[in-house]
Design a protein around this motif. Structure first.
Motif, PDB file in Angstrom:
ATOM      1  N   THR A   1       1.091  -1.166   0.046  1.00 17.81           N
ATOM      2  CA  THR A   1      -0.246  -0.034   0.024  1.00 17.81           C
ATOM      3  C   THR A   1       0.892   1.304  -0.002  1.00 17.81           C
ATOM      4  O   THR A   1       0.393   2.294  -0.060  1.00 17.81           O
ATOM      5  CB  THR A   1      -0.780   0.089   1.109  1.00 17.81           C
ATOM      6  OG1 THR A   1      -0.183   0.144   2.348  1.00 17.81           O
ATOM      7  CG2 THR A   1      -1.835  -1.223   1.083  1.00 17.81           C
ATOM      8  N   ARG A   2       2.202   1.040  -0.024  1.00 12.80           N
ATOM      9  CA  ARG A   2       3.015   2.271  -0.116  1.00 12.80           C
ATOM     10  C   ARG A   2       4.510   1.891  -0.642  1.00 12.80           C
ATOM     11  O   ARG A   2       5.030   0.942  -0.537  1.00 12.80           O
ATOM     12  CB  ARG A   2       3.296   2.672   1.470  1.00 12.80           C
ATOM     13  CG  ARG A   2       4.290   4.059   1.502  1.00 12.80           C
ATOM     14  CD  ARG A   2       4.144   4.504   3.060  1.00 12.80           C
ATOM     15  NE  ARG A   2       4.894   5.808   2.912  1.00 12.80           N
ATOM     16  CZ  ARG A   2       5.169   6.265   4.105  1.00 12.80           C
ATOM     17  NH1 ARG A   2       4.536   6.033   5.181  1.00 12.80           N
ATOM     18  NH2 ARG A   2       5.692   7.596   3.973  1.00 12.80           N
ATOM     19  N   TYR A   3       5.006   3.049  -1.503  1.00  9.73           N
ATOM     20  CA  TYR A   3       6.194   3.024  -2.016  1.00  9.73           C
ATOM     21  C   TYR A   3       6.742   3.965  -1.921  1.00  9.73           C
ATOM     22  O   TYR A   3       6.122   5.127  -1.462  1.00  9.73           O
ATOM     23  CB  TYR A   3       5.856   2.826  -3.555  1.00  9.73           C
ATOM     24  CG  TYR A   3       5.204   1.604  -4.130  1.00  9.73           C
ATOM     25  CD1 TYR A   3       6.032   0.566  -4.758  1.00  9.73           C
ATOM     26  CD2 TYR A   3       3.944   1.394  -4.436  1.00  9.73           C
ATOM     27  CE1 TYR A   3       5.579  -0.620  -5.382  1.00  9.73           C
ATOM     28  CE2 TYR A   3       3.473   0.194  -4.840  1.00  9.73           C
ATOM     29  CZ  TYR A   3       4.314  -0.586  -5.298  1.00  9.73           C
ATOM     30  OH  TYR A   3       3.794  -1.817  -5.692  1.00  9.73           O
ATOM     31  N   THR A   4       7.927   4.004  -1.797  1.00 12.34           N
ATOM     32  CA  THR A   4       8.983   5.012  -1.319  1.00 12.34           C
ATOM     33  C   THR A   4       9.741   5.518  -2.783  1.00 12.34           C
ATOM     34  O   THR A   4      10.256   4.553  -3.153  1.00 12.34           O
ATOM     35  CB  THR A   4      10.018   4.947  -0.252  1.00 12.34           C
ATOM     36  OG1 THR A   4       9.108   4.757   0.893  1.00 12.34           O
ATOM     37  CG2 THR A   4      10.798   6.165   0.235  1.00 12.34           C
ATOM     38  N   VAL A   5       9.747   6.494  -3.149  1.00 10.23           N
ATOM     39  CA  VAL A   5      10.612   7.278  -4.234  1.00 10.23           C
ATOM     40  C   VAL A   5      11.661   8.287  -4.110  1.00 10.23           C
ATOM     41  O   VAL A   5      11.198   9.287  -3.431  1.00 10.23           O
ATOM     42  CB  VAL A   5       9.671   7.652  -5.388  1.00 10.23           C
ATOM     43  CG1 VAL A   5      10.257   7.857  -6.937  1.00 10.23           C
ATOM     44  CG2 VAL A   5       8.553   6.494  -5.739  1.00 10.23           C
ATOM     45  N   SER A   6      12.837   8.032  -4.294  1.00 12.75           N
ATOM     46  CA  SER A   6      13.874   8.991  -4.141  1.00 12.75           C
ATOM     47  C   SER A   6      15.027   8.962  -4.937  1.00 12.75           C
ATOM     48  O   SER A   6      15.304   7.601  -5.215  1.00 12.75           O
ATOM     49  CB  SER A   6      14.356   8.963  -2.458  1.00 12.75           C
ATOM     50  OG  SER A   6      15.139  10.088  -2.217  1.00 12.75           O
ATOM     51  N   VAL A   7      15.893   9.735  -5.050  1.00  7.55           N
ATOM     52  CA  VAL A   7      17.067   9.635  -5.856  1.00  7.55           C
ATOM     53  C   VAL A   7      18.304   9.339  -4.616  1.00  7.55           C
ATOM     54  O   VAL A   7      19.285   8.886  -5.308  1.00  7.55           O
ATOM     55  CB  VAL A   7      17.548  10.974  -6.503  1.00  7.55           C
ATOM     56  CG1 VAL A   7      16.599  11.300  -7.533  1.00  7.55           C
ATOM     57  CG2 VAL A   7      17.883  11.872  -5.639  1.00  7.55           C
ATOM     58  N   LEU A   8      17.629   9.449  -3.589  1.00  8.57           N
ATOM     59  CA  LEU A   8      18.934   9.188  -2.313  1.00  8.57           C
ATOM     60  C   LEU A   8      18.613   7.656  -1.984  1.00  8.57           C
ATOM     61  O   LEU A   8      17.570   7.328  -1.773  1.00  8.57           O
ATOM     62  CB  LEU A   8      18.823   9.959  -1.162  1.00  8.57           C
ATOM     63  CG  LEU A   8      19.013  11.539  -1.610  1.00  8.57           C
ATOM     64  CD1 LEU A   8      18.593  12.534  -0.578  1.00  8.57           C
ATOM     65  CD2 LEU A   8      20.504  11.989  -1.940  1.00  8.57           C
ATOM     66  N   PRO A   9      19.615   6.927  -1.556  1.00  8.23           N
ATOM     67  CA  PRO A   9      19.325   5.762  -1.119  1.00  8.23           C
ATOM     68  C   PRO A   9      18.877   5.717   0.395  1.00  8.23           C
ATOM     69  O   PRO A   9      19.046   6.865   1.085  1.00  8.23           O
ATOM     70  CB  PRO A   9      21.144   5.031  -1.076  1.00  8.23           C
ATOM     71  CG  PRO A   9      21.973   6.077  -1.506  1.00  8.23           C
ATOM     72  CD  PRO A   9      21.067   7.326  -1.892  1.00  8.23           C
ATOM     73  N   ALA A  10      18.310   4.630   0.523  1.00  6.78           N
ATOM     74  CA  ALA A  10      17.484   4.549   1.972  1.00  6.78           C
ATOM     75  C   ALA A  10      18.447   4.803   3.062  1.00  6.78           C
ATOM     76  O   ALA A  10      18.003   5.344   4.287  1.00  6.78           O
ATOM     77  CB  ALA A  10      16.732   3.155   2.053  1.00  6.78           C
ATOM     78  N   ASP A  11      19.930   4.452   3.125  1.00  9.53           N
ATOM     79  CA  ASP A  11      20.726   4.609   4.080  1.00  9.53           C
ATOM     80  C   ASP A  11      21.254   6.237   4.079  1.00  9.53           C
ATOM     81  O   ASP A  11      22.259   6.367   5.111  1.00  9.53           O
ATOM     82  CB  ASP A  11      21.954   3.709   4.364  1.00  9.53           C
ATOM     83  CG  ASP A  11      22.790   3.734   3.117  1.00  9.53           C
ATOM     84  OD1 ASP A  11      22.317   4.261   1.914  1.00  9.53           O
ATOM     85  OD2 ASP A  11      23.650   3.017   2.913  1.00  9.53           O
ATOM     86  N   ASP A  12      20.989   7.160   3.197  1.00  4.82           N
ATOM     87  CA  ASP A  12      21.535   8.230   3.149  1.00  4.82           C
ATOM     88  C   ASP A  12      20.936   9.213   4.368  1.00  4.82           C
ATOM     89  O   ASP A  12      19.764   9.183   4.649  1.00  4.82           O
ATOM     90  CB  ASP A  12      21.258   9.076   1.732  1.00  4.82           C
ATOM     91  CG  ASP A  12      21.874  10.380   1.795  1.00  4.82           C
ATOM     92  OD1 ASP A  12      21.343  11.154   2.340  1.00  4.82           O
ATOM     93  OD2 ASP A  12      22.815  10.481   0.621  1.00  4.82           O
TER      94      ASP A  12
END
Length: 100
Positions: free
Chosen positions: A12-23
């Motif tokens: 039910t949820r997607y995360t979209v970013s140019v930064l990696p999750a550990d940034d």
């Protein structure tokens, strides 16, 4: 003895970013594509984005999309230019990943 019900899994949820999750800046420059009772929406937690990628505040800020593919397409298009305190997600990426 009764059989337990089948376990269901729903995305039910997607995360979209140019930064990696550990940034360290990831959460500030992330967009979320979420399923709501009205349909899929694109939000940064404060603003809702329409099909043109324009952010809206207030009561009617969440523009429902027909399906998650359309919402993901918009989120991917605007993710590099998502701006926080005058800095884009791309600026933040280059600050924390200078070799890229």
């Amino acid at each position: 003895m009764t059989t337990p019900p089948k376990v269901l899994t729903t995305i039910t949820r997607y995360t979209v970013s140019v930064l990696p999750a550990d940034d360290i800046n990831h959460r500030y420059f992330a967009l979320y594509v979420e399923l709501t009772p009205r349909g899929w929406i694109v939000t940064d937690g404060h603003r809702g984005y329409d099909a043109d990628g324009i952010g809206h505040h207030g009561e009617g800020r969440h523009h429902p999309f027909a399906d998650y593919d359309d919402a993901l397409t918009v989120a991917r298009r605007i993710a590099p230019t998502l701006t926080v305190n005058g800095h884009t997600a791309t600026d933040a990426y280059h600050r924390t990943h200078p070799a890229s």
